[in-house]
Design a protein around this motif. Sequence first.
Motif, PDB file in Angstrom:
ATOM      1  N   ALA A 179      -0.282  11.690 -46.019  1.00 55.19           N
ATOM      2  CA  ALA A 179      -0.893  11.262 -44.765  1.00 55.19           C
ATOM      3  C   ALA A 179      -1.848  10.080 -44.946  1.00 55.19           C
ATOM      4  CB  ALA A 179      -1.637  12.428 -44.118  1.00 55.19           C
ATOM      5  N   SER A 180      -1.870   9.478 -46.123  1.00 56.05           N
ATOM      6  CA  SER A 180      -2.754   8.341 -46.389  1.00 56.05           C
ATOM      7  C   SER A 180      -2.305   7.108 -45.617  1.00 56.05           C
ATOM      8  CB  SER A 180      -2.757   8.024 -47.886  1.00 56.05           C
ATOM      9  OG  SER A 180      -1.475   7.541 -48.277  1.00 56.05           O
ATOM     10  N   PHE A 181      -3.174   6.085 -45.599  1.00 53.70           N
ATOM     11  CA  PHE A 181      -2.779   4.843 -44.948  1.00 53.70           C
ATOM     12  C   PHE A 181      -1.682   4.149 -45.743  1.00 53.70           C
ATOM     13  CE2 PHE A 181      -3.215   0.501 -43.317  1.00 53.70           C
ATOM     14  CZ  PHE A 181      -3.143   0.777 -41.955  1.00 53.70           C
ATOM     15  N   ASN A 182      -1.657   4.342 -47.053  1.00 55.86           N
ATOM     16  CA  ASN A 182      -0.515   3.840 -47.829  1.00 55.86           C
ATOM     17  C   ASN A 182       0.778   4.468 -47.323  1.00 55.86           C
ATOM     18  OD1 ASN A 182      -1.023   2.150 -50.630  1.00 55.86           O
ATOM     19  ND2 ASN A 182      -2.857   3.220 -49.925  1.00 55.86           N
ATOM     20  N   GLY A 183       0.730   5.770 -47.012  1.00 57.54           N
ATOM     21  CA  GLY A 183       1.896   6.422 -46.441  1.00 57.54           C
ATOM     22  C   GLY A 183       2.281   5.823 -45.107  1.00 57.54           C
ATOM     23  N   ALA A 184       1.275   5.489 -44.288  1.00 58.08           N
ATOM     24  CA  ALA A 184       1.540   4.859 -42.996  1.00 58.08           C
ATOM     25  C   ALA A 184       2.171   3.484 -43.172  1.00 58.08           C
ATOM     26  CB  ALA A 184       0.253   4.758 -42.188  1.00 58.08           C
ATOM     27  N   LEU A 185       1.699   2.735 -44.160  1.00 55.65           N
ATOM     28  CA  LEU A 185       2.279   1.408 -44.429  1.00 55.65           C
ATOM     29  C   LEU A 185       3.733   1.524 -44.865  1.00 55.65           C
ATOM     30  CD1 LEU A 185      -0.782  -0.187 -46.242  1.00 55.65           C
ATOM     31  CD2 LEU A 185       0.236  -1.048 -44.122  1.00 55.65           C
ATOM     32  N   THR A 186       4.022   2.489 -45.738  1.00 59.21           N
ATOM     33  CA  THR A 186       5.413   2.670 -46.156  1.00 59.21           C
ATOM     34  C   THR A 186       6.279   3.100 -44.978  1.00 59.21           C
ATOM     35  OG1 THR A 186       4.908   3.123 -48.477  1.00 59.21           O
ATOM     36  CG2 THR A 186       6.932   4.080 -47.616  1.00 59.21           C
TER      37      THR A 186
ATOM     38  N   GLY B 139      -8.272  -0.155 -35.166  1.00 59.02           N
ATOM     39  CA  GLY B 139      -8.246  -1.079 -36.295  1.00 59.02           C
ATOM     40  C   GLY B 139      -7.072  -0.821 -37.218  1.00 59.02           C
ATOM     41  N   ARG B 140      -6.791   0.463 -37.473  1.00 63.13           N
ATOM     42  CA  ARG B 140      -5.656   0.781 -38.340  1.00 63.13           C
ATOM     43  C   ARG B 140      -4.329   0.431 -37.666  1.00 63.13           C
ATOM     44  NH1 ARG B 140      -9.280   4.871 -40.073  1.00 63.13           N
ATOM     45  NH2 ARG B 140      -8.692   6.273 -38.374  1.00 63.13           N
ATOM     46  N   ASP B 141      -4.252   0.622 -36.360  1.00 66.19           N
ATOM     47  CA  ASP B 141      -3.035   0.224 -35.645  1.00 66.19           C
ATOM     48  C   ASP B 141      -2.809  -1.280 -35.764  1.00 66.19           C
ATOM     49  OD1 ASP B 141      -2.497   2.812 -34.868  1.00 66.19           O
ATOM     50  OD2 ASP B 141      -3.327   2.583 -32.842  1.00 66.19           O
ATOM     51  N   GLU B 142      -3.877  -2.047 -35.688  1.00 64.36           N
ATOM     52  CA  GLU B 142      -3.762  -3.496 -35.830  1.00 64.36           C
ATOM     53  C   GLU B 142      -3.298  -3.868 -37.242  1.00 64.36           C
ATOM     54  OE1 GLU B 142      -3.667  -7.527 -35.350  1.00 64.36           O
ATOM     55  OE2 GLU B 142      -3.674  -5.920 -33.848  1.00 64.36           O
ATOM     56  N   MET B 143      -3.793  -3.158 -38.249  1.00 66.02           N
ATOM     57  CA  MET B 143      -3.342  -3.395 -39.623  1.00 66.02           C
ATOM     58  C   MET B 143      -1.846  -3.138 -39.755  1.00 66.02           C
ATOM     59  SD  MET B 143      -6.499  -1.567 -41.644  1.00 66.02           S
ATOM     60  CE  MET B 143      -8.168  -2.235 -41.616  1.00 66.02           C
ATOM     61  N   LEU B 144      -1.369  -2.078 -39.136  1.00 63.17           N
ATOM     62  CA  LEU B 144       0.061  -1.763 -39.187  1.00 63.17           C
ATOM     63  C   LEU B 144       0.880  -2.803 -38.431  1.00 63.17           C
ATOM     64  CD1 LEU B 144      -0.049   2.116 -38.701  1.00 63.17           C
ATOM     65  CD2 LEU B 144       0.501   0.876 -40.807  1.00 63.17           C
ATOM     66  N   ARG B 145       0.345  -3.293 -37.317  1.00 63.36           N
ATOM     67  CA  ARG B 145       1.054  -4.343 -36.579  1.00 63.36           C
ATOM     68  C   ARG B 145       1.156  -5.613 -37.412  1.00 63.36           C
ATOM     69  NH1 ARG B 145      -1.584  -2.027 -31.970  1.00 63.36           N
ATOM     70  NH2 ARG B 145      -3.421  -3.363 -32.232  1.00 63.36           N
ATOM     71  N   ARG B 146       0.079  -5.948 -38.123  1.00 66.38           N
ATOM     72  CA  ARG B 146       0.121  -7.132 -38.984  1.00 66.38           C
ATOM     73  C   ARG B 146       1.172  -6.983 -40.073  1.00 66.38           C
ATOM     74  NH1 ARG B 146      -3.312  -8.691 -42.287  1.00 66.38           N
ATOM     75  NH2 ARG B 146      -4.622  -6.831 -42.495  1.00 66.38           N
ATOM     76  N   TYR B 147       1.276  -5.782 -40.644  1.00 63.12           N
ATOM     77  CA  TYR B 147       2.265  -5.559 -41.692  1.00 63.12           C
ATOM     78  C   TYR B 147       3.679  -5.654 -41.125  1.00 63.12           C
ATOM     79  CZ  TYR B 147       4.265  -3.548 -45.965  1.00 63.12           C
ATOM     80  OH  TYR B 147       4.977  -3.333 -47.123  1.00 63.12           O
ATOM     81  N   ALA B 148       3.889  -5.074 -39.937  1.00 65.96           N
ATOM     82  CA  ALA B 148       5.204  -5.160 -39.308  1.00 65.96           C
ATOM     83  C   ALA B 148       5.585  -6.616 -39.054  1.00 65.96           C
ATOM     84  CB  ALA B 148       5.214  -4.362 -38.007  1.00 65.96           C
ATOM     85  N   ASP B 149       4.620  -7.416 -38.609  1.00 68.04           N
ATOM     86  CA  ASP B 149       4.899  -8.831 -38.360  1.00 68.04           C
ATOM     87  C   ASP B 149       5.251  -9.545 -39.655  1.00 68.04           C
ATOM     88  OD1 ASP B 149       4.831 -11.099 -36.399  1.00 68.04           O
ATOM     89  OD2 ASP B 149       3.295 -11.831 -37.783  1.00 68.04           O
TER      90      ASP B 149
END
Length: 246
Positions: free
Chosen positions: A13-20, A196-206
Amino acid sequence: MHVLIVHAHPEPASFNGALTGQAVATLTEAGHTVEVSDLYAMRFKAVADADDYATREDPAYLRIDREQTWAHRHDAVAPDVLAEQAKLTRADLLILQYPMWWFSMPAILKGWADRVLTRGFAYLPGHKYDTGLLAGKLAMVSVTTGTSADTYAPDGIDGALLDVLWPVHNGLLRYSGFDVLQPFATHMPGKADDEGRDEMLRRYADRLRHLESVPRLFFHPRSDYGPDERLLPDVIPASGFQHRPR
């Protein structure tokens, strides 16, 4: 494009998991195929030792480099290593997803590199850097940090991020022949709120939707070096880490 994500975080459930998870969803939606090696979930063996070889060139004295080469030539590679090497062979792009721990990668990911990017598979004498055995493939680091982007600035207390990542970018990926994309860094996700975390995920998706436009890191070609493997006198160091001795 076929993508291999090597994921190294012990908490699903970490943010690394969210990024993957974001990477798998975004890349699949874009038409790519994706494999994930979740090293902690796999309980991947991190220690390179004598058990990695079904047969040995020298059973009396363990020399990892020689035994790796022997194993590749004699079909004696450990099954878990062989499985990861098969994934790498299929991949056009390798993504390393991990948290920055002590200015480096978690031990399990370092162990993956020690056991998988082996002599005979990733490199050989005379076949490294420009001519590494994995030449033609792309690689990218996606890393999370516990401190701010300012601390990883060139004048920051932690040092420039590209300098901190040099052992991974140059000593691991480029050494094996990869072309290396600019890393994606997520700073202090643990201190961010949900928005803020949602924005980080959006940046990664982009980033992942536009991989073709991501700059590749510069590494001096072999022709810039002399017989002593030092930059020629008329070559200006441009890697961001190399410099002329004072």
